[in-house]
Design a protein around this motif. Structure first.
Motif, PDB file in Angstrom:
ATOM      1  N   THR A 103     -12.490  -0.271   2.769  1.00  0.00           N
ATOM      2  CA  THR A 103     -12.094   0.252   4.082  1.00  0.00           C
ATOM      3  C   THR A 103     -11.667   1.703   3.952  1.00  0.00           C
ATOM      4  OG1 THR A 103     -10.097  -0.995   3.540  1.00  0.00           O
ATOM      5  CG2 THR A 103     -11.282  -1.653   5.519  1.00  0.00           C
TER       6      THR A 103
ATOM      7  N   HIS B 153      -9.635   4.675   6.370  1.00  0.00           N
ATOM      8  CA  HIS B 153      -8.849   4.824   7.601  1.00  0.00           C
ATOM      9  C   HIS B 153      -8.591   6.293   7.902  1.00  0.00           C
ATOM     10  CE1 HIS B 153      -8.114   0.610   6.683  1.00  0.00           C
ATOM     11  NE2 HIS B 153      -7.646   0.979   5.526  1.00  0.00           N
TER      12      HIS B 153
ATOM     13  N   THR C  54       0.906  -1.141   0.000  1.00  0.00           N
ATOM     14  CA  THR C  54       0.000   0.000   0.000  1.00  0.00           C
ATOM     15  C   THR C  54       0.954   1.201   0.000  1.00  0.00           C
ATOM     16  OG1 THR C  54      -1.730   1.158   1.220  1.00  0.00           O
ATOM     17  CG2 THR C  54      -0.147  -0.059   2.540  1.00  0.00           C
TER      18      THR C  54
ATOM     19  N   GLU D  84       0.402 -12.977   1.336  1.00  0.00           N
ATOM     20  CA  GLU D  84      -0.654 -13.595   2.158  1.00  0.00           C
ATOM     21  C   GLU D  84      -0.249 -15.032   2.467  1.00  0.00           C
ATOM     22  OE1 GLU D  84      -3.369 -12.313   3.330  1.00  0.00           O
ATOM     23  OE2 GLU D  84      -3.709 -10.473   2.175  1.00  0.00           O
TER      24      GLU D  84
ATOM     25  N   ILE E 143     -10.299 -12.715  -4.380  1.00  0.00           N
ATOM     26  CA  ILE E 143     -10.753 -12.480  -3.006  1.00  0.00           C
ATOM     27  C   ILE E 143      -9.583 -12.396  -2.040  1.00  0.00           C
ATOM     28  CG2 ILE E 143     -11.952 -13.652  -1.093  1.00  0.00           C
ATOM     29  CD1 ILE E 143     -14.078 -14.500  -3.156  1.00  0.00           C
TER      30      ILE E 143
ATOM     31  N   ARG F  35       1.038  -8.395  -1.488  1.00  0.00           N
ATOM     32  CA  ARG F  35       1.021  -8.781  -0.074  1.00  0.00           C
ATOM     33  C   ARG F  35       1.275 -10.290   0.025  1.00  0.00           C
ATOM     34  NH1 ARG F  35      -3.844  -4.967   2.475  1.00  0.00           N
ATOM     35  NH2 ARG F  35      -3.021  -3.045   1.532  1.00  0.00           N
TER      36      ARG F  35
ATOM     37  N   GLU G 129       1.028   4.511   1.562  1.00  0.00           N
ATOM     38  CA  GLU G 129       1.001   5.681   2.470  1.00  0.00           C
ATOM     39  C   GLU G 129       2.358   6.393   2.524  1.00  0.00           C
ATOM     40  OE1 GLU G 129      -0.838   3.147   2.942  1.00  0.00           O
ATOM     41  OE2 GLU G 129      -2.775   3.909   3.579  1.00  0.00           O
TER      42      GLU G 129
ATOM     43  N   SER H 163     -10.508  -3.268  -3.812  1.00  0.00           N
ATOM     44  CA  SER H 163      -9.619  -4.131  -4.603  1.00  0.00           C
ATOM     45  C   SER H 163     -10.419  -5.024  -5.551  1.00  0.00           C
ATOM     46  CB  SER H 163      -8.811  -5.019  -3.661  1.00  0.00           C
ATOM     47  OG  SER H 163      -9.642  -6.093  -3.232  1.00  0.00           O
TER      48      SER H 163
ATOM     49  N   PHE I 205      -6.136  -2.526  -7.318  1.00  0.00           N
ATOM     50  CA  PHE I 205      -6.152  -1.891  -5.996  1.00  0.00           C
ATOM     51  C   PHE I 205      -6.331  -0.394  -6.185  1.00  0.00           C
ATOM     52  CE2 PHE I 205      -5.494  -2.252  -1.556  1.00  0.00           C
ATOM     53  CZ  PHE I 205      -4.770  -1.150  -1.120  1.00  0.00           C
TER      54      PHE I 205
ATOM     55  N   GLN J 170     -14.828  -8.321   3.515  1.00  0.00           N
ATOM     56  CA  GLN J 170     -14.531  -6.892   3.611  1.00  0.00           C
ATOM     57  C   GLN J 170     -14.283  -6.369   2.209  1.00  0.00           C
ATOM     58  OE1 GLN J 170     -11.578  -5.217   6.569  1.00  0.00           O
ATOM     59  NE2 GLN J 170     -10.423  -4.921   4.702  1.00  0.00           N
TER      60      GLN J 170
ATOM     61  N   ARG K  39     -11.642  -7.638  -5.034  1.00  0.00           N
ATOM     62  CA  ARG K  39     -12.768  -8.257  -4.322  1.00  0.00           C
ATOM     63  C   ARG K  39     -14.100  -7.701  -4.824  1.00  0.00           C
ATOM     64  NH1 ARG K  39     -11.117  -8.568   2.094  1.00  0.00           N
ATOM     65  NH2 ARG K  39      -9.504 -10.159   1.823  1.00  0.00           N
TER      66      ARG K  39
ATOM     67  N   VAL L 160      -5.648 -12.528  -2.855  1.00  0.00           N
ATOM     68  CA  VAL L 160      -4.536 -12.743  -3.799  1.00  0.00           C
ATOM     69  C   VAL L 160      -3.278 -12.112  -3.225  1.00  0.00           C
ATOM     70  CG1 VAL L 160      -5.874 -12.979  -5.919  1.00  0.00           C
ATOM     71  CG2 VAL L 160      -5.354 -10.696  -5.046  1.00  0.00           C
TER      72      VAL L 160
ATOM     73  N   LEU M  36      -2.614  -7.855  -5.779  1.00  0.00           N
ATOM     74  CA  LEU M  36      -3.928  -7.231  -5.877  1.00  0.00           C
ATOM     75  C   LEU M  36      -3.858  -6.331  -7.115  1.00  0.00           C
ATOM     76  CD1 LEU M  36      -3.195  -7.763  -2.745  1.00  0.00           C
ATOM     77  CD2 LEU M  36      -5.006  -6.124  -2.291  1.00  0.00           C
TER      78      LEU M  36
ATOM     79  N   GLY N 199      -9.411   2.209   0.541  1.00  0.00           N
ATOM     80  CA  GLY N 199      -9.089   1.295  -0.559  1.00  0.00           C
ATOM     81  C   GLY N 199     -10.159   0.280  -0.855  1.00  0.00           C
TER      82      GLY N 199
HETATM   83  N1  LIG Z   1      -5.080 -10.151  -0.156  1.00  0.00           N
HETATM   84  C1  LIG Z   1      -6.109  -9.401  -0.627  1.00  0.00           C
HETATM   85  N2  LIG Z   1      -6.722  -9.758  -1.780  1.00  0.00           N
HETATM   86  C2  LIG Z   1      -7.739  -9.007  -2.273  1.00  0.00           C
HETATM   87  N3  LIG Z   1      -8.206  -7.886  -1.686  1.00  0.00           N
HETATM   88  C3  LIG Z   1      -7.637  -7.509  -0.535  1.00  0.00           C
HETATM   89  C4  LIG Z   1      -6.553  -8.227   0.061  1.00  0.00           C
HETATM   90  N4  LIG Z   1      -6.176  -7.571   1.191  1.00  0.00           N
HETATM   91  C5  LIG Z   1      -6.990  -6.485   1.290  1.00  0.00           C
HETATM   92  N5  LIG Z   1      -7.857  -6.452   0.273  1.00  0.00           N
HETATM   93  C6  LIG Z   1      -8.858  -5.422   0.013  1.00  0.00           C
HETATM   94  O1  LIG Z   1      -8.192  -4.160  -0.052  1.00  0.00           O
HETATM   95  C7  LIG Z   1      -8.910  -3.213   0.748  1.00  0.00           C
HETATM   96  C8  LIG Z   1      -7.936  -2.141   1.274  1.00  0.00           C
HETATM   97  O2  LIG Z   1      -6.886  -2.789   1.978  1.00  0.00           O
HETATM   98  S1  LIG Z   1      -6.602  -2.289   3.436  1.00  0.00           S
HETATM   99  O3  LIG Z   1      -5.404  -2.965   3.870  1.00  0.00           O
HETATM  100  O4  LIG Z   1      -7.764  -2.514   4.233  1.00  0.00           O
HETATM  101  N6  LIG Z   1      -6.371  -0.721   3.388  1.00  0.00           N
HETATM  102  C9  LIG Z   1      -5.296  -0.169   2.811  1.00  0.00           C
HETATM  103  O5  LIG Z   1      -4.431  -0.809   2.237  1.00  0.00           O
HETATM  104  C10 LIG Z   1      -5.219   1.338   2.957  1.00  0.00           C
HETATM  105  N7  LIG Z   1      -3.937   1.800   2.463  1.00  0.00           N
HETATM  106  C11 LIG Z   1      -6.320   1.986   2.181  1.00  0.00           C
HETATM  107  S2  LIG Z   1      -5.943   2.007   0.520  1.00  0.00           S
HETATM  108  C12 LIG Z   1      -9.551  -4.046   1.834  1.00  0.00           C
HETATM  109  O6  LIG Z   1     -10.718  -3.400   2.330  1.00  0.00           O
HETATM  110  C13 LIG Z   1      -9.919  -5.321   1.096  1.00  0.00           C
HETATM  111  O7  LIG Z   1     -11.183  -5.177   0.470  1.00  0.00           O
END
Ligand SMILES: Nc1ncnc2c1ncn2[C@@H]1O[C@H](COS(=O)(=O)NC(=O)[C@@H](N)CS)[C@@H](O)[C@H]1O
Length: 480
Positions: free
Chosen positions: A229, A231, A111, A144, A152, A142, A113, A263, A160, A226, A265, A154, A157, A261
């Protein structure tokens, strides 16, 4: 006659894998990098329609699209302690350039920031330039470790959308978080995706945030997902990076920030939320093909020729009015075989053109969601088609919300909540005293995730753990 939804609901994960491969949406699991999928042409168009929509909603609310580097130097990523603690297990690192080892590792952005805050500190010096709202739609990475799932969960992403904003005060940043939630609500309303808005518990907010607001939906298998989100980042990143702006009175202050964010999803959800055992039912707003024309052969060669010619006229009438239409004139498939393919692709309306339509100068419109059909005069085709689309969009949204509301239930005891989550699945709401210790106990005893609390407190009854009067309800669910 309705199509069964047996597979769609009871074997959702199999259904989803089958749909994304058979409808040629997304090729997952065959590219030799775990957690990375390939957007195929038809799926890429769905993705494009989704990103066009979120771009529109962001652009019309003063957001400016940017594009940042993929690589973040380790020292920069580590500037904000909580942030790096929250991500250090998830970061992919680049260590070499060719044969040379890099003197400093680069992270593939998980991400952005820290990257965006660095450049904001060079671009934005004073209060008159605030607030500023940037966003980008990029790949983030990420590592994971939980089981990955196409779109959903990955590791790359690839869709994103991350927004990052800067404000003079905490309050203005809080206002921005509210605006972000409104934008997401509108986005999901247009897509027909139901959702609950919850404030995440203190123990599950974004790394480096003051607080996190999340939008959760319920997938056909009853698990919560989710899907967005927002923040409030306070001054965490600007203090860590010693970034100040000058106020009107000449003093300097660390600005306040937000980030929000969504994604891939969202695309998984818009494909899945309305489906049946023939495949997805795409809302017209994201359907790459809003209507597919299927010619039905006549009794003679001559009739069939006339029918095909008429079908082509219908195609150009619809295309000229801006409708995304396809004519399936392939000779090697029967109409029935064609129906199967286009239902699998989730095309919301089928236009049947056969001998009857040729003779009466009409077209037969068949809905993908209810399978109801109706004959419309050729002169009224565009108007009738658009009306039918609006009807389908409204019905899909209504049906999704009805199913969703059935799966959000309030309980006065943990046992009932646990039983509900184990059987049908969904989101259980239980009275809570507000103490983290009780919240964490709930997660333990129910073997489910706490999604958080409604934005407007809803005290009702006594805490299901300690029995004290509740200050709010807590939402819990089995999640992805
Ligand atoms: N591994 C993943 N695969 C798919 N979507 C994901 C994954 N991890 C998070 N997300 C989606 O990405 C959104 C934003 O990720 S987060 O970590 O919550 N928020 C951020 O990264 C903040 N920097 C806002 S951009 C989540 O709400 C979720 O819907």
């Amino acid at each position: 006659m309705k199509i069964s939804r047996e597979k769609w609901s009871s074997n959702f994960s199999e259904w989803f894998d089958w749909v994304i491969s058979q409808a040629e949406i997304y090729d997952y699991g065959r590219y030799p990098v775990k957690g990375s999928g390939v957007w195929m042409p038809y799926g890429f168009k769905i993705r494009q329609n989704v990103t066009t929509l979120i771009r529109k909603l962001l652009d019309e609310t003063g957001h400016e699209e940017v594009l940042f580097p993929l690589l973040i130097p380790e020292t920069l990523l580590k500037k904000e302690a909580e942030h790096i603690k929250g991500f250090e297990k998830e970061v992919f690192w680049v260590t070499h350039g060719g044969e040379d080892e890099l003197e400093e590792r680069f992270a593939l952005r998980p991400t952005s920031e820290v990257a965006i805050t660095l450049m904001e500190s060079l671009w934005i010096k004073g209060y008159s330039q605030l607030p500023r709202k940037f966003y980008q739609i990029v790949s983030v990475f990420r590592y994971e470790t939980k089981a990955t799932r196409p779109m959903i969960r990955v590791r790359e992403l690839s869709t994103f959308k991350e927004a990052h904003t800067v404000h003079e005060t905490f309050e203005d940043a809080a206002r921005q978080v509210d605006e972000a939630v409104e934008i997401y609500s509108k986005f999901f309303d247009i897509l027909g995706i139901p959702y609950l808005i919850s404030r995440r518990p203190e123990w599950d907010k974004f790394a480096g945030a003051e607080y996190t607001i999340a939008l959760d939906t319920i997938m056909p298998d009853g698990r919560a997902l989710q899907i967005g989100t927002a923040h409030h980042l306070g001054q965490h990143f600007t203090k860590a990076m010693d970034y100040k702006v000058q106020r009107a009175d000449g003093s300097h202050v660390h600005p306040h920030q937000t980030s929000y964010g969504i994604s891939d999803r969202v695309i998984a959800t818009v494909i899945s939320i309305n489906g049946d055992d023939h495949g997805p039912i795409l809302p017209p707003v994201v359907a790459p093909i809003e209507g597919v024309i299927i010619p039905i052969p006549g009794k003679s060669e001559e009739d069939t020729e006339k029918i095909n010619k008429y079908a082509m006229e219908v195609e150009s009438v619809l295309k000229n009015s801006g409708i995304r239409v396809a004519l399936d004139a392939s000779e090697d498939k029967t109409p029935g075989e064609k129906y199967y393919i286009w239902e699998l692709k989730g095309v919301p309306i089928r236009i049947e053109i056969g001998p009857r339509e040729l003779n009466s100068g009409t077209a037969f419109l068949k809905r993908r969601d209810t399978l109801e059909g109706k004959s419309v005069k050729r002169e009224e085709l565009v108007k009738e088609f658009r009306n039918l689309e609006d009807q389908i969009s409204a019905d899909l949204r209504k049906r999704a919300w009805e199913q969703f509301k059935e799966r959000v239930k309030r309980f006065q005891s943990l046992d009932e909540a646990k039983k509900f989550l184990e059987n049908r699945g969904g989101i259980a709401e239980v009275p809570w005293c507000g103490q983290d210790s009780c919240g964490l106990k709930i997660e333990e005893q129910v073997q489910a995730r706490v999604l958080g609390t409604p934005l407007k407190p809803e005290p009702s009854g006594n805490c299901v753990v300690c029995g004290k009067p509740s200050t709010n309800i807590l939402r819990i669910a089995k999640t992805y």
